[in-house]
Design a protein around this motif. Structure first.
Motif, PDB file in Angstrom:
ATOM      1  N   TYR A  45       0.829  -1.204   0.000  1.00 59.36           N
ATOM      2  CA  TYR A  45       0.000   0.000   0.000  1.00 59.36           C
ATOM      3  C   TYR A  45       0.866   1.258   0.000  1.00 59.36           C
ATOM      4  O   TYR A  45       0.564   2.242  -0.688  1.00 59.36           O
ATOM      5  N   GLU A  46       1.955   1.244   0.777  1.00 58.31           N
ATOM      6  CA  GLU A  46       2.820   2.423   0.816  1.00 58.31           C
ATOM      7  C   GLU A  46       3.480   2.643  -0.534  1.00 58.31           C
ATOM      8  O   GLU A  46       3.607   3.775  -1.000  1.00 58.31           O
ATOM      9  N   ARG A  47       3.893   1.554  -1.167  1.00 58.13           N
ATOM     10  CA  ARG A  47       4.491   1.674  -2.501  1.00 58.13           C
ATOM     11  C   ARG A  47       3.513   2.290  -3.495  1.00 58.13           C
ATOM     12  O   ARG A  47       3.885   3.084  -4.367  1.00 58.13           O
ATOM     13  N   ASP A  48       2.216   1.952  -3.320  1.00 54.97           N
ATOM     14  CA  ASP A  48       1.190   2.467  -4.228  1.00 54.97           C
ATOM     15  C   ASP A  48       0.667   3.839  -3.820  1.00 54.97           C
ATOM     16  O   ASP A  48      -0.224   4.387  -4.474  1.00 54.97           O
ATOM     17  N   GLY A  49       1.209   4.395  -2.729  1.00 48.16           N
ATOM     18  CA  GLY A  49       0.830   5.741  -2.319  1.00 48.16           C
ATOM     19  C   GLY A  49      -0.381   5.835  -1.417  1.00 48.16           C
ATOM     20  O   GLY A  49      -0.840   6.936  -1.109  1.00 48.16           O
ATOM     21  N   ASP A  50      -0.914   4.699  -0.957  1.00 51.62           N
ATOM     22  CA  ASP A  50      -2.074   4.713  -0.068  1.00 51.62           C
ATOM     23  C   ASP A  50      -1.579   4.652   1.377  1.00 51.62           C
ATOM     24  O   ASP A  50      -1.539   3.593   2.003  1.00 51.62           O
ATOM     25  N   THR A  51      -1.188   5.801   1.904  1.00 49.55           N
ATOM     26  CA  THR A  51      -0.568   5.825   3.231  1.00 49.55           C
ATOM     27  C   THR A  51      -1.555   5.477   4.338  1.00 49.55           C
ATOM     28  O   THR A  51      -1.163   4.896   5.351  1.00 49.55           O
ATOM     29  N   TYR A  52      -2.823   5.812   4.167  1.00 49.78           N
ATOM     30  CA  TYR A  52      -3.804   5.501   5.200  1.00 49.78           C
ATOM     31  C   TYR A  52      -3.933   3.987   5.365  1.00 49.78           C
ATOM     32  O   TYR A  52      -3.905   3.461   6.489  1.00 49.78           O
ATOM     33  N   ALA A  53      -4.063   3.279   4.248  1.00 47.68           N
ATOM     34  CA  ALA A  53      -4.166   1.818   4.312  1.00 47.68           C
ATOM     35  C   ALA A  53      -2.859   1.210   4.819  1.00 47.68           C
ATOM     36  O   ALA A  53      -2.870   0.238   5.589  1.00 47.68           O
ATOM     37  N   ALA A  54      -1.723   1.781   4.390  1.00 48.24           N
ATOM     38  CA  ALA A  54      -0.424   1.278   4.843  1.00 48.24           C
ATOM     39  C   ALA A  54      -0.300   1.415   6.353  1.00 48.24           C
ATOM     40  O   ALA A  54       0.145   0.482   7.038  1.00 48.24           O
ATOM     41  N   LEU A  55      -0.722   2.564   6.882  1.00 43.47           N
ATOM     42  CA  LEU A  55      -0.639   2.786   8.323  1.00 43.47           C
ATOM     43  C   LEU A  55      -1.503   1.789   9.086  1.00 43.47           C
ATOM     44  O   LEU A  55      -1.098   1.269  10.132  1.00 43.47           O
ATOM     45  N   SER A  56      -2.681   1.504   8.561  1.00 45.53           N
ATOM     46  CA  SER A  56      -3.557   0.527   9.202  1.00 45.53           C
ATOM     47  C   SER A  56      -2.889  -0.843   9.267  1.00 45.53           C
ATOM     48  O   SER A  56      -2.923  -1.519  10.302  1.00 45.53           O
ATOM     49  N   MET A  57      -2.265  -1.242   8.169  1.00 47.99           N
ATOM     50  CA  MET A  57      -1.575  -2.541   8.127  1.00 47.99           C
ATOM     51  C   MET A  57      -0.386  -2.559   9.082  1.00 47.99           C
ATOM     52  O   MET A  57      -0.200  -3.518   9.851  1.00 47.99           O
TER      53      MET A  57
END
Length: 362
Positions: A45-57
């Motif tokens: 998710y972070e690689r794809d720019g979705d920081t909100y989802a990355a933070l949740s994970m």
């Protein structure tokens, strides 16, 4: 989440494929497969720019015990912080990773607390203790500015419960390094400092209590031989902590038996301890374990296994491993290794504090 993770990484679980060689006395504290799948989802998710989802994970993986996820989650929290609560959440994630032995997280705990003041913090004393701990760890690892910051912070706080003598040591060290602003702080602090033996005894107690920083501090006297009469006690403390799943203790024993004094050179034992540390997700141990496979230290040369371990070390937070992975990917015909491109490996290395990788990434 499963789809995102699966399309980027195959579930290698390299070091964790079998049970830990030494640390078998207690139930394993990790649900390896689930934890790593969630963490890899965060990376994707972070690689794809979705920081909100990355933070949740990352938050989920952090709660499950993965220090690298705590560090990366703390970084996102810090970068996107809009109020004090965000900074506190970032600091807590960094502090969790710091307690697990992540030096970078120790540094960043103080960074996350920087925007806060004692006056407007909802829990100032606890935060000041946390900041002093983080800055002290960074200072101990050679961060001169952290020595200054720790000393100055102490001068602005009251009754923090900090180890005053230790913080005075940070100030003195900064002063000796010609950071003269710290000299005033050093002069204001009590002169009594514990001697080396007292410090080692304190670190043994901390290590026995499962504090990674205490175990980490026991490596230097073992490697330098500065406490010849205490070697067995220091080793025993590390062995007990390793058996209790303190990964940095296993890693330090691996280093001691492969890079320590000549009479302590038992590469086969070091190899097994380093595997135990990697099984416990100590990123720098996985990288060292990969180097041992590449050079045949403690076992046979295995280039394929070495490369896989470097990739695993990168995904769980070793900046050196990520920089190495970038080089390997750049030299390959495919331009990637283990599904990670040169660009992505450099980005991760930069995020994890490897400054040369930041320059290459640009």
């Amino acid at each position: 989440m499963t789809t995102v993770a699966a399309r980027i990484f195959a579930p290698v679980l390299l070091a964790a494929a079998g049970t830990s060689t030494f640390a078998e006395a207690k139930e394993r504290p990790f649900d390896d497969e689930a934890m790593m799948e969630i963490h890899r989802g965060g990376l994707a998710y972070e690689r794809d720019g979705d920081t909100y989802a990355a933070l949740s994970m990352y938050g989920q993986a952090c709660d499950m015990g993965l220090a690298a996820a705590c560090t990366l989650g703390g970084q996102i929290e810090h970068e996107t912080a809009s109020d004090n609560k965000d900074h506190i959440r970032a600091a807590r994630m960094f502090a969790t990773a710091c307690r697990a032995g992540d030096d970078l997280a120790c540094t960043r705990t103080g960074m996350a607390l920087g925007p806060l003041s004692r006056a407007d913090s909802p829990e100032p004393d606890g935060l000041m203790k946390l900041a002093l701990l983080a800055m002290g760890e960074e200072c101990r690892h050679g961060g001169a500015q952290a020595c200054v910051d720790a000393a100055q912070l102490l001068g602005t706080t009251e009754e923090t419960g900090a180890d005053i003598a230790a913080v005075r040591g940070y100030a003195v060290r900064a002063c000796e390094d010609q950071h003269f602003a710290a000299c005033i702080s050093a002069a204001m602090l009590p002169a009594e400092e514990p001697d080396a033996a007292e410090t080692r005894a304190r670190n043994v107690l901390l290590c026995n209590a499962g504090w990674a920083g205490g175990c980490d501090a026991l490596l230097e006297p073992l490697m330098t031989g500065e406490a010849p009469g205490e070697v067995d006690d220091l080793k025993q403390a590390l062995k007990a902590a390793c058996d209790d799943w303190v990964g940095i203790a296993c890693a330090n024993l691996g280093l001691y038996y492969t890079q320590g004094p000549k009479d302590a050179y038992f590469p086969g034992i070091g190899f097994r301890y380093m595997r135990s540390a990697c099984d416990l997700y100590v990123a720098k141990a996985c990288f060292a374990y990969g180097v041992m496979h590449k050079k045949g230290i403690g076992g046979r040369v295995d280039e394929t296994r070495a490369q896989s371990l470097v990739a695993h070390a990168c995904e769980i937070g070793s900046p050196k491993a990520c920089a190495t992975l970038a080089r390997i990917a750049g030299e390959s015909e495919e331009g990637e290794v283990a599904g990670v491109s040169t660009t992505e490996a450099l980005r991760r290395a930069c995020r994890l504090g490897d400054k040369p990788s930041c320059v290459k990434e640009i």
